[in-house]
Design an enzyme around this catalytic site. Structure first.
Site, mmCIF file in Angstrom:
data_model
loop_
_atom_site.group_PDB
_atom_site.id
_atom_site.type_symbol
_atom_site.label_atom_id
_atom_site.label_comp_id
_atom_site.label_asym_id
_atom_site.label_seq_id
_atom_site.Cartn_x
_atom_site.Cartn_y
_atom_site.Cartn_z
ATOM 1 N N THR A 149 0.973 -1.265 0.044
ATOM 2 C CA THR A 149 0.078 -0.012 -0.071
ATOM 3 C C THR A 149 1.170 1.212 0.161
ATOM 4 O OG1 THR A 149 -1.378 1.024 1.027
ATOM 5 C CG2 THR A 149 0.093 0.250 2.260
ATOM 6 N N ASP A 150 0.412 2.649 -0.569
ATOM 7 C CA ASP A 150 0.503 3.557 -0.199
ATOM 8 C C ASP A 150 0.933 4.120 1.455
ATOM 9 O OD1 ASP A 150 -1.905 4.299 -0.124
ATOM 10 O OD2 ASP A 150 -1.509 5.965 -1.699
ATOM 11 N N GLU A 151 0.129 3.818 1.684
ATOM 12 C CA GLU A 151 0.334 4.442 3.229
ATOM 13 C C GLU A 151 1.793 4.246 3.689
ATOM 14 O OE1 GLU A 151 -3.325 3.762 5.590
ATOM 15 O OE2 GLU A 151 -4.045 3.360 4.234
ATOM 16 N N TYR A 211 -1.354 -0.107 11.049
ATOM 17 C CA TYR A 211 -2.413 -0.827 9.829
ATOM 18 C C TYR A 211 -0.845 -0.134 8.723
ATOM 19 C CZ TYR A 211 -3.074 -1.190 4.569
ATOM 20 O OH TYR A 211 -3.298 -1.549 3.428
ATOM 21 N N ASN A 222 -12.231 13.567 0.306
ATOM 22 C CA ASN A 222 -13.153 12.560 0.947
ATOM 23 C C ASN A 222 -14.032 13.196 0.469
ATOM 24 O OD1 ASN A 222 -11.300 10.224 1.554
ATOM 25 N ND2 ASN A 222 -11.163 10.720 3.834
#
Length: 368
Positions: A146-148, A172, A271
């Site tokens: 993931t990019d996170e 996470y 968002n």
């Protein structure tokens, strides 16, 4: 008389091993793979809350799809499946992936994402080390991340490139960063032929309705509030899941061993923009008698450690492998809303937990 394909399958030279293939991205990948290829798939999934065998119902009776219920932390199971099926590649999706859940219960994320990946790497290393030289050279372990792991960007910062330093900010993302480092280390220490992909926010069919887009669709149709964290201006780069699957296929086929490829949609959106776009599409496709779905927008307290902005620089995969996303956000979100409108029963069964009845019926003895 057995076909040539059957002989190839028996020899173990023509099969891939997928972990987490009943989850959102994994199921889309398996379905996409079997639409595009005759090559069989062994699919290992623990069928936890987000793993849904119903996602793969169209494959019932298809001999190319071998489903195995099990945990990637189970080394004996991994060893047995690799020895039995002799795949040419492992595509590793299996992960706990919801940030909110990681905040409230980080232990499960460390267990699955870190210990599970370690267990799978060790099983893969043992299997790969005794392959014939030609099969050994062709084998790949593709780790989907993931990019996170890169942390948070400021408004004017350049998008994440593959050389970005890791700065994970949630349990996470920290667990995924740890798994990325393990994959890198197993390549540099042991020579295991690995590939890593880091993707931006996925959306599309079969996404568990705790994530932003399916949650907003299901809440809107139910006439319940559409909760927006903070001011709604957190930015993500949105990637249609079909595009992600196509990119993984390219990396698996043509990626350079040991390399990382960022996969993004070139679609930075806040968002609140996402939620308003969903409301506008639902107003068009399933209008509510009470008026626009935007009336349900509700701002709530922000979650702890909420990263402000993610953005992916996907030029490397385009330059080296020729991949670009086929969908814009406008085309992808329309396809997604259409899918959820056409599959309301699926969402109902997921939200009620009824989809897990299949697991109990099919695997009661093993679960005990």
């Amino acid at each position: 008389m057995p076909s040539a394909l059957q002989f190839v399958v028996w020899l173990g030279l023509y099969m891939i091993f997928v972990t987490g293939g009943a989850g959102f991205i994994g199921a889309n990948f398996v379905l996409n793979w079997l639409r595009e290829s005759r090559e069989p798939v062994v699919n290992l999934d623990a069928l936890t809350y987000a793993g849904n065998r119903e996602n793969l119902s169209s494959l019932e009776g298809d001999a190319r799809h071998v489903f195995e219920l099990g945990d990637i932390c189970d080394r004996d199971l991994a060893d047995r499946l690799l020895a039995e099926h002799r795949p040419r590649a492992i595509v590793h999706f299996a992960a706990e992936s919801h940030v909110d859940r990681s905040i409230h219960g980080p232990g499960r994320f460390v267990q699955t994402n870190v210990i599970g990946t370690f267990t799978l790497l060790e099983a893969a290393r043992a299997y790969w080390s005794v392959l014939a030289e030609a099969d050994k050279a062709a084998f790949r372990f593709l780790h989907v991340s993931t990019d996170e792991v890169y942390g948070s960007l400021g408004p004017g910062d350049p998008p994440f490139a593959e050389t970005q330093a890791y700065e994970p900010n949630s349990p996470y993302s920290a667990s995924k960063a740890a798994s990325d480092h393990l994959v890198r280390a197993w390549h540099h220490t042991y020579g295991l032929p690995v590939l890593t992909t880091n993707c931006s926010n996925n959306y599309g069919p079969y996404q568990f309705p705790e994530k932003l887009i399916p949650l907003m669709i299901s809440n809107a149709l139910a006439g319940t509030p559409l909760p927006i964290y903070g001011d709604g201006k957190n930015v993500r780069d949105w990637l249609y899941v079909g595009d992600h699957c196509a990119a993984i296929r390219e990396v698996l086929a043509h990626g350079s061993v040991g390399e990382t490829y960022n996969i993004g949609g070139w679609n930075e959106k806040t968002n609140i923009e996402i939620v308003k776009a969903i409301c506008a599409l639902l107003d068009e496709l399933a209008p509510a008698p009470e008026g626009s779905y935007a009336r349900l927008l509700t701002y709530v307290d922000d979650r702890p450690g909420h990263d402000r902005r993610y953005a992916i620089d996907a030029r490397k995969i385009e330059r080296e492998l020729g991949w670009r996303p086929a969908e814009t956000f406008e085309t992808g979100i329309r396809k997604t809303v259409h899918w959820y409108l056409a599959n309301r029963d699926w969402t109902t069964r997921v939200q009620s937990g009824a989809y897990r009845d299949w697991i109990a019926a099919q695997y009661a003895e093993r679960m005990e």
